[in-house]
Motif scaffolding. Structure first.
Motif, mmCIF file in Angstrom:
data_model
loop_
_atom_site.group_PDB
_atom_site.id
_atom_site.type_symbol
_atom_site.label_atom_id
_atom_site.label_comp_id
_atom_site.label_asym_id
_atom_site.label_seq_id
_atom_site.Cartn_x
_atom_site.Cartn_y
_atom_site.Cartn_z
ATOM 1 N N LEU A 169 0.690 71.608 46.899
ATOM 2 C CA LEU A 169 0.864 73.058 46.448
ATOM 3 C C LEU A 169 -0.235 73.057 45.515
ATOM 4 O O LEU A 169 -1.045 74.190 45.388
ATOM 5 C CB LEU A 169 2.223 73.164 45.823
ATOM 6 C CG LEU A 169 3.442 73.111 46.641
ATOM 7 C CD1 LEU A 169 4.766 73.019 45.713
ATOM 8 C CD2 LEU A 169 3.443 74.213 47.558
ATOM 9 N N GLU A 172 -3.738 72.967 47.176
ATOM 10 C CA GLU A 172 -3.883 74.224 47.989
ATOM 11 C C GLU A 172 -4.168 75.477 46.936
ATOM 12 O O GLU A 172 -5.067 76.460 47.590
ATOM 13 C CB GLU A 172 -2.745 74.817 48.740
ATOM 14 C CG GLU A 172 -2.515 76.056 49.499
ATOM 15 C CD GLU A 172 -3.211 76.064 50.729
ATOM 16 O OE1 GLU A 172 -3.875 77.103 51.096
ATOM 17 O OE2 GLU A 172 -3.448 75.215 51.307
ATOM 18 N N HIS A 173 -3.561 75.634 45.967
ATOM 19 C CA HIS A 173 -3.947 76.622 45.069
ATOM 20 C C HIS A 173 -5.342 76.448 44.424
ATOM 21 O O HIS A 173 -5.979 77.742 44.414
ATOM 22 C CB HIS A 173 -3.073 76.417 43.845
ATOM 23 C CG HIS A 173 -3.109 77.566 42.823
ATOM 24 N ND1 HIS A 173 -2.799 78.942 42.889
ATOM 25 C CD2 HIS A 173 -3.325 77.391 41.358
ATOM 26 C CE1 HIS A 173 -2.985 79.466 41.786
ATOM 27 N NE2 HIS A 173 -3.269 78.655 40.832
ATOM 28 N N ARG A 176 -7.614 77.810 47.541
ATOM 29 C CA ARG A 176 -7.464 79.538 47.574
ATOM 30 C C ARG A 176 -8.288 80.111 46.551
ATOM 31 O O ARG A 176 -8.624 81.073 46.850
ATOM 32 C CB ARG A 176 -6.025 79.707 47.623
ATOM 33 C CG ARG A 176 -5.242 79.376 48.852
ATOM 34 C CD ARG A 176 -3.835 79.917 48.850
ATOM 35 N NE ARG A 176 -3.002 79.497 49.962
ATOM 36 C CZ ARG A 176 -2.972 80.079 51.105
ATOM 37 N NH1 ARG A 176 -3.859 81.296 51.216
ATOM 38 N NH2 ARG A 176 -2.661 79.611 52.351
ATOM 39 N N LEU A 177 -8.499 79.392 45.292
ATOM 40 C CA LEU A 177 -9.169 80.117 44.218
ATOM 41 C C LEU A 177 -10.599 79.834 44.627
ATOM 42 O O LEU A 177 -11.601 80.228 43.542
ATOM 43 C CB LEU A 177 -8.801 79.521 43.015
ATOM 44 C CG LEU A 177 -7.443 79.786 42.453
ATOM 45 C CD1 LEU A 177 -7.144 79.145 40.970
ATOM 46 C CD2 LEU A 177 -7.298 81.426 42.208
ATOM 47 N N VAL A 273 -5.104 71.506 36.860
ATOM 48 C CA VAL A 273 -3.556 71.530 37.443
ATOM 49 C C VAL A 273 -2.710 70.303 36.905
ATOM 50 O O VAL A 273 -3.372 69.246 37.229
ATOM 51 C CB VAL A 273 -3.139 71.797 38.909
ATOM 52 C CG1 VAL A 273 -1.730 71.827 39.224
ATOM 53 C CG2 VAL A 273 -3.945 72.981 39.423
ATOM 54 N N THR A 289 -1.297 75.278 34.254
ATOM 55 C CA THR A 289 -0.738 75.598 35.457
ATOM 56 C C THR A 289 -0.256 74.055 35.811
ATOM 57 O O THR A 289 -0.948 72.890 35.967
ATOM 58 C CB THR A 289 -1.780 75.958 36.673
ATOM 59 O OG1 THR A 289 -1.953 77.341 36.111
ATOM 60 C CG2 THR A 289 -1.181 75.859 38.039
ATOM 61 N N LEU A 326 5.222 75.179 42.227
ATOM 62 C CA LEU A 326 3.997 75.391 41.495
ATOM 63 C C LEU A 326 4.342 76.587 40.477
ATOM 64 O O LEU A 326 4.800 77.456 40.636
ATOM 65 C CB LEU A 326 2.886 75.894 42.341
ATOM 66 C CG LEU A 326 1.581 75.988 41.753
ATOM 67 C CD1 LEU A 326 1.083 74.555 41.123
ATOM 68 C CD2 LEU A 326 0.523 76.449 42.741
ATOM 69 N N VAL A 328 2.334 78.912 38.093
ATOM 70 C CA VAL A 328 1.018 79.125 37.828
ATOM 71 C C VAL A 328 0.744 79.829 36.504
ATOM 72 O O VAL A 328 1.539 80.841 36.153
ATOM 73 C CB VAL A 328 0.529 80.593 38.861
ATOM 74 C CG1 VAL A 328 -0.896 80.968 38.581
ATOM 75 C CG2 VAL A 328 0.739 79.706 40.262
ATOM 76 N N CYS A 332 -6.046 77.870 35.356
ATOM 77 C CA CYS A 332 -6.727 77.721 36.762
ATOM 78 C C CYS A 332 -7.583 79.264 36.827
ATOM 79 O O CYS A 332 -8.737 79.213 37.337
ATOM 80 C CB CYS A 332 -6.199 77.845 38.014
ATOM 81 S SG CYS A 332 -5.129 76.131 38.095
ATOM 82 N N SER A 334 -9.023 82.640 37.829
ATOM 83 C CA SER A 334 -8.978 83.123 38.934
ATOM 84 C C SER A 334 -10.603 83.261 39.392
ATOM 85 O O SER A 334 -11.479 83.318 38.551
ATOM 86 C CB SER A 334 -8.719 84.572 39.111
ATOM 87 O OG SER A 334 -9.089 85.468 38.221
#
Length: 335
Positions: A169, A172-173, A176-177, A273, A289, A326, A328, A332, A334
């Protein structure tokens, strides 16, 4: 220690010793008037319940042991709170010991609990713990629950989280960013939990066609100081890294300090994270996060399982794996 006995209280009030005993144990049909008279006499005469004598009579005690490897980690404070509340609901007293990763100290605590006829034990085992320790626990028939750190090939109840999924998780976060240069910081190389979390991290990199670089994977101890040193080393040797998954929140909090010293803006220049979701992660700036593993719920579930075993449940060993989530926050940003 008071020398006043149940018989003394009974004579003082002109009631039977059974009436006093039932009042003390909150059992039996005792009128509220009589109960209040007994309780008042207990207070006035200074009666103290002799738990040791009761243990000898019952060949067991109301004591439950909790053995941790690091009581300074805030995660375990949360877990202990959940376990303690569950024990209090059933009039059991929790005793805490810190092994500091010493198998010898761990053995001493277990022996002490056995000598005092403890009702059971919850343990987060030291690294490394010999298999003979767990075999001894099973021979002694002491109700025992393992928490957080899984131990393979041991038929003892376990409560923990899905470490692999948790780091999937987190990774992946970050992907994706838009991050591709993602490090992994923390944990001992001998840790099974670390191996599981590292597996989750690497699986997501491979899934997205990102090569996992060994030099971006750094082991360190569970402290802010160790986290700071690890992140400092990473930034000095690999300034191209833009994000990191930390094995624990306590490591991530130390990593934050290193990032600030290197003038990396957390949430803008660098994404971070953690893992555990200790209370402090929501209070730092920027908020961290993290992967929540419900520490209090782990403690509560461990307490429930232990109570079942103390009550005589002899079903095969259970493994309760609580799903991570997760959380958020701002660390992190964006992209």
């Amino acid at each position: 220690m008071s020398n006043v006995t149940v018989a003394d209280i009974a004579r003082h009030l002109g009631v039977s010793t059974a009436t006093v005993s039932m009042t003390l144990r909150n059992k039996g049909r005792i009128s509220e008037h009589t109960r209040q008279r007994v309780l008042k006499a207990i207070d006035e005469l200074g009666y103290v319940y002799n738990q040791t004598a009761a243990n000898l009579r019952n060949k067991s005690s109301n004591q439950v042991g909790l053995l941790l490897h690091d009581i300074t980690n805030p995660f375990y404070a949360e877990m202990t709170a959940g376990l303690s509340r569950e024990m209090e609901h059933h009039d059991l007293m929790l005793f805490l010991a810190n092994s500091e990763e010493s198998a010898a100290r761990q053995q001493q605590f277990m022996d002490s609990l056995q000598r005092n006829s403890a009702a059971g034990m919850v343990i987060c085992a030291a690294q490394p713990t010999p298999h003979s320790f767990f075999e001894s626990l099973q021979r002694r028939h002491m109700p025992t629950i393992l928490v957080v750190r899984p131990v393979p090939d041991v038929a003892i109840d376990f409560v923990g989280t899905d470490n692999f999924l948790g780091c999937q998780l987190a990774t992946e976060h970050l992907i994706r960013l838009g991050h591709r240069h993602i490090a992994f910081i923390g944990g001992a190389t001998t840790s099974i939990s670390r191996a599981q979390r590292l597996g989750g991290y690497m699986s997501k990199l491979l899934e997205h066609g990102i090569t996992a670089k060994p030099e971006w994977i750094i082991s360190c101890g569970a402290s802010r100081v160790e986290g700071t040193l690890a992140m400092t080393t990473l930034l000095e040797q690999h300034p191209e890294v833009t994000a990191a998954v930390c094995y624990q929140d306590i490591v991530a909090l130390g990593a934050m300090l290193a990032l600030r010293k290197q003038e990396r803006r957390i949430g803008q220049d660098f994404a971070l994270v953690g893992f555990d979701d200790i209370p402090e992660t929501a209070l730092v700036e920027p908020a961290l996060t993290t992967v929540s593993v419900a520490a209090r719920e782990i403690g509560r579930k461990a307490g429930e399982l232990l109570l079942e075993r103390i009550a005589g449940n002899d079903e095969p060993a259970k493994s309760i794996i609580l799903p991570p989530a997760l959380v958020v926050r701002q660390s992190c940003g964006s992209r």
